[in-house]
Design an enzyme around this catalytic site. Structure first.
Site, PDB file in Angstrom:
ATOM      1  N   ARG A 203     -29.414 -30.673 -16.256  1.00  0.00           N
ATOM      2  CA  ARG A 203     -29.187 -30.879 -17.685  1.00  0.00           C
ATOM      3  C   ARG A 203     -28.611 -32.257 -17.975  1.00  0.00           C
ATOM      4  NH1 ARG A 203     -31.525 -27.265 -21.306  1.00  0.00           N
ATOM      5  NH2 ARG A 203     -31.444 -25.159 -20.427  1.00  0.00           N
TER       6      ARG A 203
ATOM      7  N   LYS B 112     -42.050 -21.704 -21.997  1.00  0.00           N
ATOM      8  CA  LYS B 112     -41.732 -22.186 -20.654  1.00  0.00           C
ATOM      9  C   LYS B 112     -41.597 -21.030 -19.651  1.00  0.00           C
ATOM     10  CE  LYS B 112     -37.600 -23.858 -20.287  1.00  0.00           C
ATOM     11  NZ  LYS B 112     -36.856 -22.874 -19.476  1.00  0.00           N
TER      12      LYS B 112
ATOM     13  N   ARG C 114     -33.235 -10.373 -30.611  1.00  0.00           N
ATOM     14  CA  ARG C 114     -32.248 -11.437 -30.409  1.00  0.00           C
ATOM     15  C   ARG C 114     -31.870 -12.052 -31.750  1.00  0.00           C
ATOM     16  NH1 ARG C 114     -34.193 -15.465 -25.682  1.00  0.00           N
ATOM     17  NH2 ARG C 114     -32.579 -16.672 -26.770  1.00  0.00           N
TER      18      ARG C 114
ATOM     19  N   ARG D 246     -41.061 -14.154 -33.123  1.00  0.00           N
ATOM     20  CA  ARG D 246     -40.542 -13.432 -31.964  1.00  0.00           C
ATOM     21  C   ARG D 246     -39.302 -12.615 -32.326  1.00  0.00           C
ATOM     22  NH1 ARG D 246     -38.912 -16.803 -26.634  1.00  0.00           N
ATOM     23  NH2 ARG D 246     -36.924 -17.067 -27.721  1.00  0.00           N
TER      24      ARG D 246
ATOM     25  N   ARG E  80     -30.701 -25.040 -31.905  1.00  0.00           N
ATOM     26  CA  ARG E  80     -31.074 -24.909 -30.490  1.00  0.00           C
ATOM     27  C   ARG E  80     -32.106 -25.957 -30.097  1.00  0.00           C
ATOM     28  NH1 ARG E  80     -33.237 -19.047 -30.275  1.00  0.00           N
ATOM     29  NH2 ARG E  80     -33.834 -19.630 -28.148  1.00  0.00           N
TER      30      ARG E  80
END
Length: 370
Positions: free
Chosen positions: A267, A192, A312, A306, A324
């Site tokens: 949201r 995104k 991360r 990734r 998530r």
């Protein structure tokens, strides 16, 4: 489309609609003043086309004057006196019909009302072809209205822009700069962020990321940032009002933009309603919620890959990744239903090359912009 001086105008009210409105007004006036001899007063310059159509349809005797507002110096006590230039009749005891092409601010009506009262008319009514309820805040009643319109800049059928356009037989409104406002969603790993960057450049849109806005306000210790930080420091959720005010401030900073990509907001349905209400106050709306759709296993695979280079920790733990993704679907399901009800939800296949996905997203946006 017509161009008058430096502005473009697009068709707004057709000749047929204008004729129907004039017929309705004429019927009402014929019924109200049957067998009487009213004085029709057309207020120049704009009312000449409207007034002529009304007078042609009036079935009883009548007198007509076309007037303009004027003034002269009175005595020391009266000062500047307003008058109707072009009025040929003594109005005392007469029934008067004031014909206006448009009623918006109503400033002229206030002046004419005082003049007619001083003239001793038996009574008068205001008949207008166009009426702007948002703009008209005066107490003088407008009894007969042809077409109610928003507070837009219009020309045609007697109305002009700096002298031009009065002779147009239909009405045009000023061509407004169109905005395209998108809510962009995608699960973690859908790409995104990459697509938002491409799309904002391609369509000259402003990308508003909730995360970026929060970080900016907190780092710069803005009043909204300090307010948000006070909740975050206590481990509490930042109230919708604070988040919405931050985003509204971003929109205000970019007034005149071609549109916005809202990333990470709304949201909840309450946030979506608040965004809708705010954009409506700006004369625009959310045009689409576009969601990148990717199968869970592909997302997990992408994020684990990734995680090898991103540094991360939440990209390196499969359990965290799946949670998530689950949170994303729980949140998006509510908004998907909200925007589907408005025919504004667009799901786009998020599997393929960056270029292929951009083309799919562009197909949706191009259709919206037609």
């Amino acid at each position: 489309m017509v161009k008058l001086h430096d502005l473009e105008f697009e068709p707004y009210i057709s000749e047929e609609e204008i004729t129907r409105a004039i017929e309705r007004i004429s019927e009402e006036l014929n019924e109200e003043y049957a067998g009487q001899k009213p004085v029709f007063i057309g207020v120049l310059n704009g009312s000449f086309m409207f007034a002529s159509e009304i007078i042609k349809r009036f079935k009883s005797d009548c007198e007509v004057s076309f007037v303009k507002m004027g003034s002269y110096e009175g005595t020391q006590t009266t000062g500047n006196v307003k008058t109707l230039v072009g009025l040929n009749q003594d109005l005392k005891g007469r029934q008067v019909v004031l014909l206006e092409d448009i009623v918006d601010t109503g400033n002229t009506l206030v002046e004419i009302d005082q003049i007619l009262r001083k003239a001793g008319v038996a009574g008068y009514k205001v008949a207008t072809l166009f009426y702007k309820p948002e703009a008209y805040k005066k107490d003088i009643p407008v009894q007969i209205k042809g077409i109610e319109i928003p507070n837009k800049f219009i020309v045609g059928f007697g109305l002009d822009y700096d002298g031009l356009g009065r002779n147009l037989t239909q009405v045009y409104k000023r061509k407004e700069k169109t905005m395209t406002n998108l809510v962009l969603f995608g699960p973690p790993g859908a790409g995104k962020g990459t697509q938002a960057t491409i799309l904002k450049d391609k369509y000259n849109l402003i990308h508003i990321s909730t995360g970026d806005v929060f970080r900016f306000n907190i780092k710069n210790q803005t009043p909204l940032g300090l307010s948000a930080k006070s909740y975050i420091d206590k481990g509490q959720l930042v109230p919708d009002e604070v988040t919405i005010n931050m985003l509204n401030a971003e929109v205000e900073k970019n007034e005149g933009a071609n549109g916005f990509i809202f990333d990470g907001f709304p949201r909840t349905e309450a946030q979506a309603e608040a965004l809708s209400k705010y954009l409506e106050s700006k004369g625009t709306e959310v045009h689409a919620m576009i969601a990148l759709e990717v199968e869970d296993e592909i997302l997990v695979e992408r994020l684990l890959e990734r995680g090898k280079t991103s540094g991360r920790p939440d990209d390196a733990d499969e359990t965290v990744i799946r949670n998530r993704i689950k949170v994303y679907y729980n949140e998006t399901a509510i908004l998907k239903n909200y925007y589907q009800k408005q025919d504004k939800y667009y799901g786009v296949d998020g599997v393929g090359s960056i270029k292929e996905i951009t083309e799919r997203l562009s197909d949706v946006i191009d259709e919206l912009m037609k």
